[in-house]
Design an enzyme around this catalytic site. Structure first.
Site, PDB file in Angstrom:
ATOM      1  N   ASN A  11     -70.860  50.686 -87.569  1.00  0.00           N
ATOM      2  CA  ASN A  11     -69.966  51.830 -87.673  1.00  0.00           C
ATOM      3  C   ASN A  11     -68.573  51.241 -87.890  1.00  0.00           C
ATOM      4  O   ASN A  11     -67.930  50.805 -86.941  1.00  0.00           O
ATOM      5  CB  ASN A  11     -70.001  52.693 -86.404  1.00  0.00           C
ATOM      6  CG  ASN A  11     -69.064  53.881 -86.531  1.00  0.00           C
ATOM      7  OD1 ASN A  11     -68.521  54.135 -87.603  1.00  0.00           O
ATOM      8  ND2 ASN A  11     -68.871  54.602 -85.439  1.00  0.00           N
ATOM      9  N   LYS A  13     -65.988  52.763 -88.849  1.00  0.00           N
ATOM     10  CA  LYS A  13     -64.941  53.757 -88.562  1.00  0.00           C
ATOM     11  C   LYS A  13     -63.898  53.742 -89.689  1.00  0.00           C
ATOM     12  O   LYS A  13     -64.226  53.423 -90.827  1.00  0.00           O
ATOM     13  CB  LYS A  13     -64.307  53.496 -87.196  1.00  0.00           C
ATOM     14  CG  LYS A  13     -65.353  53.282 -86.110  1.00  0.00           C
ATOM     15  CD  LYS A  13     -64.811  53.334 -84.737  1.00  0.00           C
ATOM     16  CE  LYS A  13     -65.920  53.014 -83.752  1.00  0.00           C
ATOM     17  NZ  LYS A  13     -65.594  53.367 -82.412  1.00  0.00           N
ATOM     18  N   HIS A  89     -70.742  61.757 -83.301  1.00  0.00           N
ATOM     19  CA  HIS A  89     -70.103  60.626 -82.636  1.00  0.00           C
ATOM     20  C   HIS A  89     -69.064  61.152 -81.644  1.00  0.00           C
ATOM     21  O   HIS A  89     -68.424  62.166 -81.890  1.00  0.00           O
ATOM     22  CB  HIS A  89     -69.436  59.716 -83.672  1.00  0.00           C
ATOM     23  CG  HIS A  89     -68.994  58.409 -83.103  1.00  0.00           C
ATOM     24  ND1 HIS A  89     -67.818  58.271 -82.400  1.00  0.00           N
ATOM     25  CD2 HIS A  89     -69.582  57.189 -83.096  1.00  0.00           C
ATOM     26  CE1 HIS A  89     -67.703  57.002 -82.011  1.00  0.00           C
ATOM     27  NE2 HIS A  89     -68.762  56.331 -82.416  1.00  0.00           N
ATOM     28  N   GLU A  91     -66.162  60.318 -81.044  1.00  0.00           N
ATOM     29  CA  GLU A  91     -64.812  60.505 -81.598  1.00  0.00           C
ATOM     30  C   GLU A  91     -64.718  61.838 -82.347  1.00  0.00           C
ATOM     31  O   GLU A  91     -63.661  62.465 -82.377  1.00  0.00           O
ATOM     32  CB  GLU A  91     -64.449  59.308 -82.494  1.00  0.00           C
ATOM     33  CG  GLU A  91     -64.165  58.078 -81.651  1.00  0.00           C
ATOM     34  CD  GLU A  91     -64.493  56.743 -82.307  1.00  0.00           C
ATOM     35  OE1 GLU A  91     -64.620  56.682 -83.535  1.00  0.00           O
ATOM     36  OE2 GLU A  91     -64.643  55.760 -81.557  1.00  0.00           O
ATOM     37  N   GLU A 165     -75.065  56.726 -76.938  1.00  0.00           N
ATOM     38  CA  GLU A 165     -73.793  56.007 -76.900  1.00  0.00           C
ATOM     39  C   GLU A 165     -72.987  56.481 -75.694  1.00  0.00           C
ATOM     40  O   GLU A 165     -72.244  57.485 -75.794  1.00  0.00           O
ATOM     41  CB  GLU A 165     -72.995  56.309 -78.171  1.00  0.00           C
ATOM     42  CG  GLU A 165     -73.630  55.766 -79.418  1.00  0.00           C
ATOM     43  CD  GLU A 165     -72.545  55.310 -80.376  1.00  0.00           C
ATOM     44  OE1 GLU A 165     -72.388  54.091 -80.545  1.00  0.00           O
ATOM     45  OE2 GLU A 165     -71.832  56.169 -80.893  1.00  0.00           O
ATOM     46  N   GLY A 171     -66.192  50.829 -77.352  1.00  0.00           N
ATOM     47  CA  GLY A 171     -64.920  50.148 -77.575  1.00  0.00           C
ATOM     48  C   GLY A 171     -64.262  49.620 -76.311  1.00  0.00           C
ATOM     49  O   GLY A 171     -63.096  49.236 -76.325  1.00  0.00           O
ATOM     50  N   SER A 211     -70.224  48.788 -77.226  1.00  0.00           N
ATOM     51  CA  SER A 211     -69.863  47.407 -76.897  1.00  0.00           C
ATOM     52  C   SER A 211     -71.005  46.407 -77.102  1.00  0.00           C
ATOM     53  O   SER A 211     -71.117  45.420 -76.364  1.00  0.00           O
ATOM     54  CB  SER A 211     -69.306  47.314 -75.469  1.00  0.00           C
ATOM     55  OG  SER A 211     -68.067  48.000 -75.396  1.00  0.00           O
TER      56      SER A 211
HETATM   57  C1  PEP Z   1     -69.187  53.179 -81.755  1.00  0.00           C
HETATM   58  O1  PEP Z   1     -68.037  53.577 -81.864  1.00  0.00           O
HETATM   59  O2  PEP Z   1     -70.126  53.870 -82.149  1.00  0.00           O
HETATM   60  C2  PEP Z   1     -69.438  51.887 -81.147  1.00  0.00           C
HETATM   61  C3  PEP Z   1     -70.655  51.570 -80.832  1.00  0.00           C
HETATM   62  O3  PEP Z   1     -68.329  51.090 -80.974  1.00  0.00           O
HETATM   63  P1  PEP Z   1     -68.271  49.665 -80.217  1.00  0.00           P
HETATM   64  O4  PEP Z   1     -69.467  48.866 -80.616  1.00  0.00           O
HETATM   65  O5  PEP Z   1     -66.988  49.064 -80.672  1.00  0.00           O
HETATM   66  O6  PEP Z   1     -68.277  49.965 -78.752  1.00  0.00           O
END
Ligand code: PEP
Length: 266
Positions: A11, A13, A89, A91, A165, A171, A211
């Site tokens: 992803n 972003k 997601h 966000e 998630e 993040g 993460s």
């Molecule tokens: C995400 O935003 O879907 C995600 C998994 O980010 P990260 O791996 O940076 O935590």
């Protein structure tokens, strides 16, 4: 419904200049990738990517066309060569106030347009700490289930991947433990069995995101109900290629020393 390949998805972003992303593409194009793993990129922009990596969009609207300035439809993504789209997601849910129901509509319209969907669900830290994790996840999941069932096309479930998630892991560098991920993934699968059907639940890929990095991917991938990884920050780094080959890495750690291609999954 047979469960598909283990998948690893990026992803990106809203990140990356053309030059930066071109470097990433070249790195992926050069890589010796495990054919037992399906790799998906969810780019902000990409070109010249090798053909065995699927491409997806990061969002789409639920109408197919019309006066919706700034939106893109599932049909348009499909027409541009996308195979997948991420929906729901965190966000999108928090920054853009997307409701469970809107996400349900989007999932159904993307499936109807012939896209595969990575539908994200996840609880916040306070929801986890107040022991409402499953309640929250099941509420988010139900909106998806209701809209997919409205399509009356059972085979469309093959095109749905659920991404668990946890919001507190995205993040933050604070990854769920493999045990925490396994418990939740198994609960999601049971819920799908209860609300949709046993064979759909058995065949559904439930992937973990939050993460993920090279250091933790292998242990997560060994869990029975973790069918893939969804990678944000680490997908922008060269180590992403090694995460794509996680089943090989996990196989190296098999207790029987066999190094099997299933990565020693439990
Ligand atoms: C995400 O935003 O879907 C995600 C998994 O980010 P990260 O791996 O940076 O935590």
């Amino acid at each position: 419904m047979a469960r598909g390949k283990f998948i690893v998805s990026t992803n990106f972003k809203m990140n990356g200049s053309r030059a930066f992303l071109q470097d990433l593409v070249e790195n992926l194009n050069r890589a010796d990738l495990d054919s037992n793993v399906g790799t998906i990129t969810i780019p902000s922009q990409l070109s010249n990517l090798r053909k065995d990596i699927a491409v997806g969009g990061q969002n789409c609207f639920w109408k197919s066309s019309g006066a919706y300035t700034g939106e893109i439809s599932a049909e348009m993504l499909k027409d541009a060569g996308a195979e997948y789209v991420i929906l729901g997601h965190t966000e999108r849910r928090t920054l853009f106030k997307e409701s469970d129901s809107l996400i349900g509509f989007k999932v159904a319209s993307a499936l109807a347009a012939g896209l595969k969907v990575i539908a994200c669900i996840g609880e916040t830290l306070s929801e986890r700490e107040s022991n409402t994790t499953l309640q929250v996840l099941f509420r988010q999941l139900q909106a998806i289930v209701d809209h997919v069932q409205d399509l009356n096309q059972e085979e469309k479930w093959e095109d749905v991947v659920i991404a668990y998630e946890p919001v507190w892991a995205i993040g933050t560098g604070r990854v769920a433990t493999p045990e925490q991920a396994q418990v939740v993934h198994a609960a999601i699968r049971r819920r799908v069995e209860e609300t949709v059907e046993g064979s759909v639940a058995e065949g559904m890929r439930i992937i973990y995101g939050g993460s993920v990095n090279l250091g933790n991917a292998r242990q997560l991938a060994r869990e029975k109900d973790v069918d893939g990884l969804f990678v944000g920050g680490a997908s922008l780094k060269p180590e992403f290629v090694e995460i794509c080959n996680v089943l090989r890495l996990a196989g190296e750690g098999n207790s029987d020393g066999s190094g099997d291609d299933d990565g020693g999954r439990k």
